[in-house]
Design a protein around this motif. Sequence first.
Motif, PDB file in Angstrom:
ATOM      1  N   ILE A  99     -11.012  -9.988   0.107  1.00 38.96           N
ATOM      2  CA  ILE A  99     -10.431 -10.784  -0.943  1.00 38.96           C
ATOM      3  C   ILE A  99      -9.248  -9.733  -1.472  1.00 38.96           C
ATOM      4  CG2 ILE A  99     -10.746 -11.526  -3.491  1.00 38.96           C
ATOM      5  CD1 ILE A  99     -13.574 -11.859  -3.029  1.00 38.96           C
ATOM      6  N   HIS A 100      -8.265 -10.179  -1.409  1.00 36.03           N
ATOM      7  CA  HIS A 100      -7.030  -9.580  -1.924  1.00 36.03           C
ATOM      8  C   HIS A 100      -6.746  -9.579  -3.495  1.00 36.03           C
ATOM      9  CE1 HIS A 100      -4.836  -8.461   1.773  1.00 36.03           C
ATOM     10  NE2 HIS A 100      -5.360  -9.393   2.299  1.00 36.03           N
ATOM     11  N   HIS A 101      -7.110 -10.594  -4.076  1.00 32.30           N
ATOM     12  CA  HIS A 101      -7.302 -10.504  -5.551  1.00 32.30           C
ATOM     13  C   HIS A 101      -7.875 -11.802  -5.929  1.00 32.30           C
ATOM     14  CE1 HIS A 101      -3.813 -13.301  -6.051  1.00 32.30           C
ATOM     15  NE2 HIS A 101      -3.140 -12.647  -5.290  1.00 32.30           N
ATOM     16  N   VAL A 102      -8.408 -11.920  -7.240  1.00 32.52           N
ATOM     17  CA  VAL A 102      -9.137 -13.235  -7.903  1.00 32.52           C
ATOM     18  C   VAL A 102      -7.937 -13.985  -8.480  1.00 32.52           C
ATOM     19  CG1 VAL A 102     -10.823 -13.678  -9.617  1.00 32.52           C
ATOM     20  CG2 VAL A 102     -11.282 -11.656  -8.225  1.00 32.52           C
ATOM     21  N   PRO A 152       8.508  -8.057 -10.176  1.00 37.30           N
ATOM     22  CA  PRO A 152       7.968  -8.340 -11.749  1.00 37.30           C
ATOM     23  C   PRO A 152       7.037  -9.382 -11.745  1.00 37.30           C
ATOM     24  CG  PRO A 152       9.933  -9.784 -10.798  1.00 37.30           C
ATOM     25  CD  PRO A 152       9.657  -8.874  -9.753  1.00 37.30           C
ATOM     26  N   SER A 153       6.249  -9.522 -10.602  1.00 31.83           N
ATOM     27  CA  SER A 153       5.046 -10.512 -10.497  1.00 31.83           C
ATOM     28  C   SER A 153       3.960 -10.390 -11.613  1.00 31.83           C
ATOM     29  CB  SER A 153       4.272 -10.097  -9.072  1.00 31.83           C
ATOM     30  OG  SER A 153       3.398 -11.048  -8.985  1.00 31.83           O
ATOM     31  N   SER A 154       3.362 -11.204 -12.134  1.00 36.71           N
ATOM     32  CA  SER A 154       2.231 -11.341 -12.973  1.00 36.71           C
ATOM     33  C   SER A 154       0.909 -10.700 -12.590  1.00 36.71           C
ATOM     34  CB  SER A 154       1.912 -12.858 -13.289  1.00 36.71           C
ATOM     35  OG  SER A 154       2.999 -13.345 -14.206  1.00 36.71           O
ATOM     36  N   LEU A 155       0.663 -10.618 -11.219  1.00 35.98           N
ATOM     37  CA  LEU A 155      -0.526 -10.486 -10.526  1.00 35.98           C
ATOM     38  C   LEU A 155      -0.443 -10.338  -8.881  1.00 35.98           C
ATOM     39  CD1 LEU A 155      -3.705 -10.167 -10.753  1.00 35.98           C
ATOM     40  CD2 LEU A 155      -3.703 -12.653 -10.334  1.00 35.98           C
ATOM     41  N   GLU A 156      -0.854  -9.130  -8.627  1.00 35.98           N
ATOM     42  CA  GLU A 156      -0.882  -8.957  -7.234  1.00 35.98           C
ATOM     43  C   GLU A 156      -2.216  -8.160  -6.962  1.00 35.98           C
ATOM     44  OE1 GLU A 156       1.284  -9.267  -4.651  1.00 35.98           O
ATOM     45  OE2 GLU A 156       2.681 -10.363  -6.408  1.00 35.98           O
ATOM     46  N   GLY A 157      -2.776  -8.434  -5.507  1.00 33.76           N
ATOM     47  CA  GLY A 157      -4.019  -7.566  -5.322  1.00 33.76           C
ATOM     48  C   GLY A 157      -3.620  -6.059  -4.842  1.00 33.76           C
ATOM     49  N   TRP A 158      -2.422  -5.863  -4.454  1.00 31.12           N
ATOM     50  CA  TRP A 158      -1.972  -4.434  -4.327  1.00 31.12           C
ATOM     51  C   TRP A 158      -0.575  -4.138  -4.361  1.00 31.12           C
ATOM     52  CZ3 TRP A 158      -3.772   0.365  -3.707  1.00 31.12           C
ATOM     53  CH2 TRP A 158      -2.836   1.310  -3.005  1.00 31.12           C
ATOM     54  N   GLY A 159       0.108  -5.090  -3.639  1.00 32.67           N
ATOM     55  CA  GLY A 159       1.562  -5.047  -3.815  1.00 32.67           C
ATOM     56  C   GLY A 159       2.136  -4.245  -2.422  1.00 32.67           C
ATOM     57  N   ILE A 160       2.026  -4.641  -1.441  1.00 37.11           N
ATOM     58  CA  ILE A 160       2.239  -3.775  -0.246  1.00 37.11           C
ATOM     59  C   ILE A 160       3.735  -3.590  -0.086  1.00 37.11           C
ATOM     60  CG2 ILE A 160       2.345  -5.739   1.623  1.00 37.11           C
ATOM     61  CD1 ILE A 160       0.725  -3.689   3.455  1.00 37.11           C
ATOM     62  N   THR A 161       4.579  -4.593  -0.601  1.00 33.05           N
ATOM     63  CA  THR A 161       5.998  -4.283  -0.503  1.00 33.05           C
ATOM     64  C   THR A 161       6.456  -3.108  -1.394  1.00 33.05           C
ATOM     65  OG1 THR A 161       6.348  -5.719  -2.718  1.00 33.05           O
ATOM     66  CG2 THR A 161       6.552  -6.830  -0.425  1.00 33.05           C
ATOM     67  N   VAL A 162       5.733  -2.635  -2.370  1.00 32.74           N
ATOM     68  CA  VAL A 162       5.867  -1.305  -2.970  1.00 32.74           C
ATOM     69  C   VAL A 162       5.899  -0.165  -2.063  1.00 32.74           C
ATOM     70  CG1 VAL A 162       4.883   0.386  -4.487  1.00 32.74           C
ATOM     71  CG2 VAL A 162       4.874  -2.108  -5.136  1.00 32.74           C
ATOM     72  N   LEU A 163       4.927  -0.051  -1.245  1.00 32.12           N
ATOM     73  CA  LEU A 163       4.783   0.821  -0.087  1.00 32.12           C
ATOM     74  C   LEU A 163       5.913   0.556   1.051  1.00 32.12           C
ATOM     75  CD1 LEU A 163       1.024   1.242   0.860  1.00 32.12           C
ATOM     76  CD2 LEU A 163       2.115   2.255  -1.034  1.00 32.12           C
ATOM     77  N   GLU A 164       6.270  -0.518   1.376  1.00 34.57           N
ATOM     78  CA  GLU A 164       7.500  -0.821   2.184  1.00 34.57           C
ATOM     79  C   GLU A 164       8.632  -0.192   1.641  1.00 34.57           C
ATOM     80  OE1 GLU A 164       5.945  -4.451   4.728  1.00 34.57           O
ATOM     81  OE2 GLU A 164       6.710  -4.949   2.808  1.00 34.57           O
ATOM     82  N   ALA A 165       9.045  -0.264   0.281  1.00 32.15           N
ATOM     83  CA  ALA A 165      10.291   0.239  -0.289  1.00 32.15           C
ATOM     84  C   ALA A 165      10.026   1.788  -0.274  1.00 32.15           C
ATOM     85  CB  ALA A 165      10.255  -0.506  -1.505  1.00 32.15           C
ATOM     86  N   GLY A 176      -7.826 -17.532  -2.690  1.00 25.26           N
ATOM     87  CA  GLY A 176      -8.306 -18.799  -3.761  1.00 25.26           C
ATOM     88  C   GLY A 176      -9.146 -19.529  -3.414  1.00 25.26           C
ATOM     89  N   ILE A 177      -9.290 -20.082  -2.266  1.00 21.93           N
ATOM     90  CA  ILE A 177     -10.377 -21.014  -1.535  1.00 21.93           C
ATOM     91  C   ILE A 177     -10.896 -20.301  -0.425  1.00 21.93           C
ATOM     92  CG2 ILE A 177     -10.970 -22.974  -0.887  1.00 21.93           C
ATOM     93  CD1 ILE A 177     -10.113 -23.080  -3.903  1.00 21.93           C
ATOM     94  N   PRO A 178     -12.159 -19.837  -0.217  1.00 21.02           N
ATOM     95  CA  PRO A 178     -12.730 -19.375   1.038  1.00 21.02           C
ATOM     96  C   PRO A 178     -12.907 -20.484   1.948  1.00 21.02           C
ATOM     97  CG  PRO A 178     -14.384 -19.436  -0.698  1.00 21.02           C
ATOM     98  CD  PRO A 178     -13.148 -20.030  -1.135  1.00 21.02           C
ATOM     99  N   ILE A 237     -14.784  -6.851   1.215  1.00 17.88           N
ATOM    100  CA  ILE A 237     -13.716  -5.727   1.112  1.00 17.88           C
ATOM    101  C   ILE A 237     -12.606  -6.368   0.361  1.00 17.88           C
ATOM    102  CG2 ILE A 237     -11.957  -4.746   2.765  1.00 17.88           C
ATOM    103  CD1 ILE A 237     -14.092  -4.980   4.802  1.00 17.88           C
ATOM    104  N   THR A 238     -12.132  -5.391  -0.417  1.00 15.42           N
ATOM    105  CA  THR A 238     -10.851  -5.655  -1.296  1.00 15.42           C
ATOM    106  C   THR A 238      -9.788  -4.539  -1.367  1.00 15.42           C
ATOM    107  OG1 THR A 238     -10.349  -6.597  -3.304  1.00 15.42           O
ATOM    108  CG2 THR A 238     -11.774  -5.020  -3.393  1.00 15.42           C
ATOM    109  N   VAL A 239      -8.620  -4.787  -1.917  1.00 18.93           N
ATOM    110  CA  VAL A 239      -7.648  -3.852  -1.706  1.00 18.93           C
ATOM    111  C   VAL A 239      -7.331  -2.886  -2.547  1.00 18.93           C
ATOM    112  CG1 VAL A 239      -6.765  -5.396   0.059  1.00 18.93           C
ATOM    113  CG2 VAL A 239      -5.879  -5.515  -2.437  1.00 18.93           C
ATOM    114  N   SER A 240      -8.051  -2.968  -3.740  1.00 14.28           N
ATOM    115  CA  SER A 240      -7.740  -2.035  -5.026  1.00 14.28           C
ATOM    116  C   SER A 240      -8.795  -2.003  -6.040  1.00 14.28           C
ATOM    117  CB  SER A 240      -6.196  -2.416  -5.612  1.00 14.28           C
ATOM    118  OG  SER A 240      -6.470  -3.628  -6.185  1.00 14.28           O
TER     119      SER A 240
END
Length: 245
Positions: free
Chosen positions: A27-30, A188-201, A10-12, A65-68
């Motif tokens: 940056i993971h997400h804007v 149910p998040s409105s916004l993610e950079g990637w959502g690493i918990t998805v891979l963990e699940a 959010g703030i660099p 560098i970003t994640v998606s």
Amino acid sequence: YDIVVDSENGIPFFTPLFSTKPVVLLIHHVHQEIFREHLRFPFSAIAKFIEGKLMPFVYRNNKVITVSESSQNEIVKTGIAKLENISIVNPGIDVPIKIHRKSAFPTITYLGRLKAYKNIDVAIKAFAQVNKYIKSSRLWIIGEGENMGNLRDLVIQNNLTNKTTFFGKVNDKEKTRLLGESWVMVQPSSLEGWGITVLEANACKTPVVASNTKGLRDSIVDNKTGLLVKVRDVKGFTSSLRQVL
């Protein structure tokens, strides 16, 4: 040291202003959408100005560098960096050695921070509907955050106290066990950079029902590793969760 990795959330740190070393902006997400919807004025305007106006000026010549792909598109759209200066590195995880057996009862699990934009209230409302049809089902909420009190109140209002467990923050071993025993994870998040918990699940052999939004549509293969649902669509989440269970 040879390189500075400036991790923006959010703030660099504006390291190009005080470091002569090469700077890579991570940056993971804007955050423009989150600032607009979840920060009060004037803080929302200040944060949007810093990310949307100051960052493009300070970091215009730096590698990013970003994640998606979704995050890459938002970075270009916001003007923070040019496409040719951006590299995508998808997050990875340590695959668990032990796979746990599913729980004896249908379990829906949320894993992550308890923040407003994560829409955990949607998961609770959907679970309330699911539980009417599958009365043995349970909801596990893993994580901590400032929205804990509101979520506990919502559970009480829906008479789900005996069917919902708040685990708080857990260690990696416990996280793996809970994800492995779960029948489905909900994100149910409105916004993610990637959502690493998805891979963990998924690594724990658990599918995910998630919002069809930036980041999550990058980390989920719809109808294969999970199901994507319209953001904040309680009926949609209810239907998809019932389908998976």
